[in-house]
Scaffold this active site. Sequence first.
Site, PDB file in Angstrom:
ATOM      1  N   ASP A 106      14.793 -14.476 -67.687  1.00 29.49           N
ATOM      2  CA  ASP A 106      14.456 -15.346 -68.814  1.00 29.49           C
ATOM      3  C   ASP A 106      13.007 -15.139 -69.258  1.00 29.49           C
ATOM      4  O   ASP A 106      12.695 -15.232 -70.452  1.00 29.49           O
ATOM      5  CB  ASP A 106      14.690 -16.807 -68.438  1.00 29.49           C
ATOM      6  CG  ASP A 106      16.170 -17.162 -68.384  1.00 29.49           C
ATOM      7  OD1 ASP A 106      16.988 -16.262 -68.639  1.00 29.49           O
ATOM      8  OD2 ASP A 106      16.501 -18.321 -68.089  1.00 29.49           O
ATOM      9  N   GLU A 121      13.362 -21.798 -62.096  1.00 30.73           N
ATOM     10  CA  GLU A 121      14.671 -22.401 -61.851  1.00 30.73           C
ATOM     11  C   GLU A 121      14.469 -23.469 -60.792  1.00 30.73           C
ATOM     12  O   GLU A 121      13.625 -23.329 -59.891  1.00 30.73           O
ATOM     13  CB  GLU A 121      15.690 -21.362 -61.387  1.00 30.73           C
ATOM     14  CG  GLU A 121      15.964 -20.247 -62.388  1.00 30.73           C
ATOM     15  CD  GLU A 121      16.519 -20.739 -63.721  1.00 30.73           C
ATOM     16  OE1 GLU A 121      17.107 -21.838 -63.756  1.00 30.73           O
ATOM     17  OE2 GLU A 121      16.356 -20.020 -64.720  1.00 30.73           O
ATOM     18  N   HIS A 175      21.311 -18.189 -65.835  1.00 31.14           N
ATOM     19  CA  HIS A 175      19.868 -18.299 -65.934  1.00 31.14           C
ATOM     20  C   HIS A 175      19.221 -17.615 -64.724  1.00 31.14           C
ATOM     21  O   HIS A 175      19.716 -17.708 -63.609  1.00 31.14           O
ATOM     22  CB  HIS A 175      19.437 -19.766 -65.967  1.00 31.14           C
ATOM     23  CG  HIS A 175      19.770 -20.454 -67.247  1.00 31.14           C
ATOM     24  ND1 HIS A 175      18.867 -21.257 -67.916  1.00 31.14           N
ATOM     25  CD2 HIS A 175      20.888 -20.451 -68.010  1.00 31.14           C
ATOM     26  CE1 HIS A 175      19.425 -21.728 -69.023  1.00 31.14           C
ATOM     27  NE2 HIS A 175      20.668 -21.253 -69.090  1.00 31.14           N
ATOM     28  N   ASP A 186       8.887 -18.425 -66.174  1.00 34.91           N
ATOM     29  CA  ASP A 186      10.033 -19.331 -66.206  1.00 34.91           C
ATOM     30  C   ASP A 186      10.337 -19.760 -64.778  1.00 34.91           C
ATOM     31  O   ASP A 186      10.005 -19.037 -63.819  1.00 34.91           O
ATOM     32  CB  ASP A 186      11.251 -18.645 -66.832  1.00 34.91           C
ATOM     33  CG  ASP A 186      12.423 -19.595 -66.978  1.00 34.91           C
ATOM     34  OD1 ASP A 186      12.295 -20.588 -67.718  1.00 34.91           O
ATOM     35  OD2 ASP A 186      13.472 -19.363 -66.349  1.00 34.91           O
ATOM     36  N   HIS A 203      22.235 -21.545 -62.497  1.00 32.58           N
ATOM     37  CA  HIS A 203      21.494 -20.350 -62.075  1.00 32.58           C
ATOM     38  C   HIS A 203      22.143 -19.570 -60.937  1.00 32.58           C
ATOM     39  O   HIS A 203      21.708 -18.461 -60.616  1.00 32.58           O
ATOM     40  CB  HIS A 203      20.050 -20.703 -61.690  1.00 32.58           C
ATOM     41  CG  HIS A 203      19.922 -21.875 -60.768  1.00 32.58           C
ATOM     42  ND1 HIS A 203      20.528 -21.951 -59.534  1.00 32.58           N
ATOM     43  CD2 HIS A 203      19.213 -23.029 -60.904  1.00 32.58           C
ATOM     44  CE1 HIS A 203      20.205 -23.083 -58.946  1.00 32.58           C
ATOM     45  NE2 HIS A 203      19.420 -23.775 -59.760  1.00 32.58           N
TER      46      HIS A 203
END
Length: 228
Positions: A155, A9, A150, A7, A57
Amino acid sequence: MREIIFDTETTGFDPKTGDRMVEIGCIEMFNRMPTGQTFHAYFNPERSMPAGAEAIHGLSDAFLADKPRFSERCAELLEFIADSPLVAHNASFDFGFLDAELALCGLDPVCRSRMIDTVALAKVRHPGAKLSLDALCTRYGIDRSHRTKHGALLDAELLAQVYVELCGGRQIGLELVEDSETVTVTSRTRIVRERPFRAPRPHTASAEELARHAAFLAQAVEAPLWSA
């Protein structure tokens, strides 16, 4: 089979307009089981963080100011992911940012044949249902109470659990032996097992077995009930 669940960000939604990756988290799985090996890094995006992205985030300009640039850890990341399939939620988004960062390093994009999108898997398994990571965690009873914002590694850890459920749950690992010659992969989400033909086994007694049985009965003190 080795797979990488990952994942990212970012500073926004589109690398083509100057948005950058600021965090990546990768989880190594082997035969759909986490190995405990991970790769996690924050990156200085060399630009300011929009307030909307920071609200999602929590990564601020001050926090990222002393973090390495993507180019400084690119080789380490590529070594970790190697040539394994890459699993992500709404994978085209994460692949887009990963490819953009690789391009800035003068490197080729990641081959799309390696991409496994859990949103696409969820659409097939749960048509018409909500497909966000939060919704899928709720559906499968995966604890996400610690997910207040997040985070790429967090995640990825949640997605690894979701991915296992989308692929059939933990029972997929109960097969002790798999004959690779009898397995045909027809797509990334469907496996058809082609079992070799086996002739029916005979269930009637042979002449020799019938003779031995008769000899045994002849030694009985009393005649068996079924011989009357």
